[in-house]
Write a protein that holds these residues in place. Structure first.
Motif, PDB file in Angstrom:
ATOM      1  N   GLY A  10       9.972  43.851 -72.643  1.00 13.52           N
ATOM      2  CA  GLY A  10      10.069  44.945 -73.640  1.00 13.52           C
ATOM      3  C   GLY A  10       9.042  44.687 -74.989  1.00 13.52           C
ATOM      4  O   GLY A  10       8.756  45.224 -75.716  1.00 13.52           O
ATOM      5  N   LEU A  13       5.458  44.330 -73.895  1.00 11.47           N
ATOM      6  CA  LEU A  13       5.125  45.861 -73.732  1.00 11.47           C
ATOM      7  C   LEU A  13       5.222  46.287 -75.907  1.00 11.47           C
ATOM      8  O   LEU A  13       3.729  47.796 -75.863  1.00 11.47           O
ATOM      9  CB  LEU A  13       6.072  46.433 -73.411  1.00 11.47           C
ATOM     10  N   ILE A 130       2.071  49.821 -63.107  1.00 15.71           N
ATOM     11  CA  ILE A 130       3.042  49.617 -63.483  1.00 15.71           C
ATOM     12  C   ILE A 130       3.072  50.265 -64.607  1.00 15.71           C
ATOM     13  O   ILE A 130       5.150  50.353 -64.679  1.00 15.71           O
ATOM     14  CB  ILE A 130       2.781  47.742 -63.895  1.00 15.71           C
ATOM     15  N   LEU A 131       2.297  50.993 -65.541  1.00 13.71           N
ATOM     16  CA  LEU A 131       2.574  51.714 -66.623  1.00 13.71           C
ATOM     17  C   LEU A 131       3.501  53.062 -66.692  1.00 13.71           C
ATOM     18  O   LEU A 131       4.307  52.995 -66.680  1.00 13.71           O
ATOM     19  CB  LEU A 131       1.653  51.539 -67.785  1.00 13.71           C
ATOM     20  N   MET A 132       3.104  53.090 -65.668  1.00 11.01           N
ATOM     21  CA  MET A 132       4.068  54.323 -65.496  1.00 11.01           C
ATOM     22  C   MET A 132       5.650  54.195 -64.505  1.00 11.01           C
ATOM     23  O   MET A 132       6.313  55.303 -65.278  1.00 11.01           O
ATOM     24  CB  MET A 132       3.149  55.117 -63.863  1.00 11.01           C
ATOM     25  N   ALA A 133       5.403  53.262 -64.783  1.00 11.21           N
ATOM     26  CA  ALA A 133       6.851  53.149 -63.562  1.00 11.21           C
ATOM     27  C   ALA A 133       8.009  52.882 -64.687  1.00 11.21           C
ATOM     28  O   ALA A 133       9.066  53.071 -64.791  1.00 11.21           O
ATOM     29  CB  ALA A 133       6.569  51.820 -62.525  1.00 11.21           C
ATOM     30  N   LEU A 134       7.718  51.579 -65.559  1.00 11.18           N
ATOM     31  CA  LEU A 134       8.314  51.051 -66.266  1.00 11.18           C
ATOM     32  C   LEU A 134       8.371  52.476 -67.443  1.00 11.18           C
ATOM     33  O   LEU A 134       9.151  52.663 -68.530  1.00 11.18           O
ATOM     34  CB  LEU A 134       6.747  50.370 -67.382  1.00 11.18           C
ATOM     35  N   TRP A 135       7.672  53.793 -67.700  1.00 14.47           N
ATOM     36  CA  TRP A 135       7.990  54.993 -68.744  1.00 14.47           C
ATOM     37  C   TRP A 135       8.922  56.041 -68.170  1.00 14.47           C
ATOM     38  O   TRP A 135      10.036  56.591 -68.752  1.00 14.47           O
ATOM     39  CB  TRP A 135       6.132  55.800 -68.668  1.00 14.47           C
ATOM     40  N   ASN A 136       8.944  55.599 -66.128  1.00 13.70           N
ATOM     41  CA  ASN A 136       9.701  56.107 -65.806  1.00 13.70           C
ATOM     42  C   ASN A 136      11.559  56.333 -66.573  1.00 13.70           C
ATOM     43  O   ASN A 136      11.951  55.592 -66.088  1.00 13.70           O
ATOM     44  CB  ASN A 136      10.184  55.982 -64.082  1.00 13.70           C
ATOM     45  N   ARG A 137      11.936  57.247 -67.854  1.00 12.21           N
ATOM     46  CA  ARG A 137      12.802  56.993 -68.156  1.00 12.21           C
ATOM     47  C   ARG A 137      14.787  57.496 -67.510  1.00 12.21           C
ATOM     48  O   ARG A 137      15.308  57.017 -68.096  1.00 12.21           O
ATOM     49  CB  ARG A 137      12.697  57.750 -69.485  1.00 12.21           C
ATOM     50  N   ALA A 139      14.537  56.497 -64.132  1.00 13.73           N
ATOM     51  CA  ALA A 139      14.743  55.393 -63.947  1.00 13.73           C
ATOM     52  C   ALA A 139      15.902  54.804 -64.398  1.00 13.73           C
ATOM     53  O   ALA A 139      16.128  54.131 -65.514  1.00 13.73           O
ATOM     54  CB  ALA A 139      14.203  54.969 -62.729  1.00 13.73           C
TER      55      ALA A 139
ATOM     56  N   VAL B  12      -0.057  55.787 -71.529  1.00 15.61           N
ATOM     57  CA  VAL B  12       1.087  56.103 -70.914  1.00 15.61           C
ATOM     58  C   VAL B  12       1.985  54.416 -71.460  1.00 15.61           C
ATOM     59  O   VAL B  12       3.241  54.434 -71.432  1.00 15.61           O
ATOM     60  CB  VAL B  12       0.989  55.224 -69.215  1.00 15.61           C
ATOM     61  N   ALA B  16       5.506  55.138 -72.430  1.00 14.03           N
ATOM     62  CA  ALA B  16       6.229  53.323 -71.882  1.00 14.03           C
ATOM     63  C   ALA B  16       6.861  52.597 -72.715  1.00 14.03           C
ATOM     64  O   ALA B  16       8.519  52.660 -73.083  1.00 14.03           O
ATOM     65  CB  ALA B  16       5.697  52.490 -70.802  1.00 14.03           C
ATOM     66  N   VAL B  19       9.595  54.454 -75.041  1.00 11.00           N
ATOM     67  CA  VAL B  19      10.645  54.753 -74.506  1.00 11.00           C
ATOM     68  C   VAL B  19      11.657  53.372 -74.128  1.00 11.00           C
ATOM     69  O   VAL B  19      12.822  54.033 -74.745  1.00 11.00           O
ATOM     70  CB  VAL B  19       9.993  55.398 -73.042  1.00 11.00           C
ATOM     71  N   GLU B  23      15.494  52.585 -76.567  1.00 10.90           N
ATOM     72  CA  GLU B  23      16.272  52.208 -74.901  1.00 10.90           C
ATOM     73  C   GLU B  23      16.884  50.860 -76.193  1.00 10.90           C
ATOM     74  O   GLU B  23      18.354  50.993 -76.074  1.00 10.90           O
ATOM     75  CB  GLU B  23      16.653  52.148 -73.529  1.00 10.90           C
ATOM     76  N   HIS B 111      18.705  44.882 -70.955  1.00 10.95           N
ATOM     77  CA  HIS B 111      17.503  46.077 -71.444  1.00 10.95           C
ATOM     78  C   HIS B 111      16.438  45.340 -69.977  1.00 10.95           C
ATOM     79  O   HIS B 111      15.570  46.817 -70.038  1.00 10.95           O
ATOM     80  CB  HIS B 111      16.830  46.296 -72.555  1.00 10.95           C
ATOM     81  N   GLU B 112      15.907  44.094 -70.242  1.00  6.38           N
ATOM     82  CA  GLU B 112      14.930  43.638 -69.317  1.00  6.38           C
ATOM     83  C   GLU B 112      15.382  44.259 -68.278  1.00  6.38           C
ATOM     84  O   GLU B 112      14.362  44.586 -67.223  1.00  6.38           O
ATOM     85  CB  GLU B 112      15.305  42.363 -70.291  1.00  6.38           C
ATOM     86  N   LEU B 115      14.155  47.926 -67.630  1.00  9.82           N
ATOM     87  CA  LEU B 115      13.085  47.828 -67.790  1.00  9.82           C
ATOM     88  C   LEU B 115      12.454  47.625 -65.745  1.00  9.82           C
ATOM     89  O   LEU B 115      12.006  48.118 -65.394  1.00  9.82           O
ATOM     90  CB  LEU B 115      12.198  47.206 -68.890  1.00  9.82           C
ATOM     91  N   ARG B 118      12.205  49.344 -62.987  1.00  9.21           N
ATOM     92  CA  ARG B 118      12.174  49.934 -62.921  1.00  9.21           C
ATOM     93  C   ARG B 118      10.604  50.458 -61.685  1.00  9.21           C
ATOM     94  O   ARG B 118      10.745  51.307 -61.183  1.00  9.21           O
ATOM     95  CB  ARG B 118      11.531  51.051 -64.058  1.00  9.21           C
ATOM     96  N   LEU B 123       5.362  44.672 -57.696  1.00  6.99           N
ATOM     97  CA  LEU B 123       4.939  44.722 -58.517  1.00  6.99           C
ATOM     98  C   LEU B 123       5.625  43.798 -59.540  1.00  6.99           C
ATOM     99  O   LEU B 123       4.514  43.467 -60.451  1.00  6.99           O
ATOM    100  CB  LEU B 123       4.329  46.029 -59.321  1.00  6.99           C
ATOM    101  N   LEU B 131       1.007  42.908 -68.578  1.00  7.87           N
ATOM    102  CA  LEU B 131       1.056  43.018 -70.326  1.00  7.87           C
ATOM    103  C   LEU B 131       0.862  42.101 -71.175  1.00  7.87           C
ATOM    104  O   LEU B 131       0.241  42.438 -71.996  1.00  7.87           O
ATOM    105  CB  LEU B 131       2.879  43.258 -70.872  1.00  7.87           C
TER     106      LEU B 131
END
Lengths: 140, 140
Positions: A10, A13, A130-137, A139, B12, B16, B19, B23, B111-112, B115, B118, B123, B131
């Motif tokens: 996090g 990121l 990976i970025l798309m997966a992390l974005w998926n709020r 989930a 993205v 990400a 979000v 959170e 939190h980690e 993340l 997801r 991956l 990152l």
DNA sequence: TATTGTTATACTCTATAACTATA
DNA sequence: TATAGTTATAGAGTATAACAATA
């Protein structure tokens, strides 16, 4: 130095995002654009006539903040508004908006290339997944 | 809908990050902490007696913004300042600060985990390397 | 009733400039 | 001369509340 934060996805990121954003805004400064402007122009180009409220939902910009944002782009002559019914506004690019966007797109492409070049070749194909997966709020 | 932005790593990355940050801040709210507070506490714990200016450089917080930030943590009794010479301030956690940090650390760990969950298992090992690579502002 | 757009407003985060004091 | 810390201030970006008009 022992930095306890570099092991936190996090945190890294956030830092990576902040750097990338600052760099993109610097690149866009000569066009007098901010990253959010380009996102909006790209979205309108992709979905001509998208309503203001819909665009706000896609870009995660609140209604209240869309009003001055869109007004600024319209005052600049890069987008135009059209009444869809008597409360919805459809957004379209003007000729000038399309010209500006085509310049902005080259800046964005250069920025993207810079970002990806930082990642070892072997890892590059995993960046977007990976970025798309992390974005998926939604989930977990 | 055809969304032209989801193919842009920079975009993205920003979404990400936004979000995840929101959170985390929500999770930290019961402790009356913000993400930046926890970063600071973790850094001080890891490098006791770090100077205020040094901490600012590590966390990328400007001198001018460090002053009220540190003052707030000190007023709350979670950190304390000590004169290192007559201009530098060394920062340390108080007993209360350590107690608060240990609670915050559990929140951050949760939190980690959220993340990472997801991201598809295959991956996951690439998340931090990618990152970190993107964060490397000195590259290209 | 829910939605669209708007205004007003406030809060956080960040950025710059100027200053004092000290290394 | 460069650095540490501070104050003041301004600018983004974002958030909520309230309102009018319309679907």
């Amino acid at each position: 130095m022992k930095d306890p934060l570099v092991n936190l996805a996090g945190y890294v990121l956030r830092r990576a995002s902040a750097v990338a954003l600052a760099e993109l805004n610097q690149r866009l400064a000569p066009l007098n654009l901010r990253h959010a402007d380009v996102a909006m122009l790209m979205l309108i180009e992709s979905v001509p006539g998208i309503t203001q409220s819909h665009a706000g939902r896609v870009l995660d910009i609140q209604r209240a903040n869309m009003a001055p944002f869109v007004a600024r782009l319209e005052a600049r002559g890069v987008i135009e508004r059209r009444q869809v019914d008597r409360r919805s506004q459809a957004l379209d690019l003007t000729r000038r908006g399309r010209a500006l966007l085509s310049r902005a797109r080259r800046v964005v492409a250069a920025h993207e290339a810079t970002l990806l070049k930082r990642v070892p070749v072997k890892l590059r194909p995993m960046v977007l997944p990976i970025l798309m997966a992390l974005w998926n709020r939604d989930a977990a």
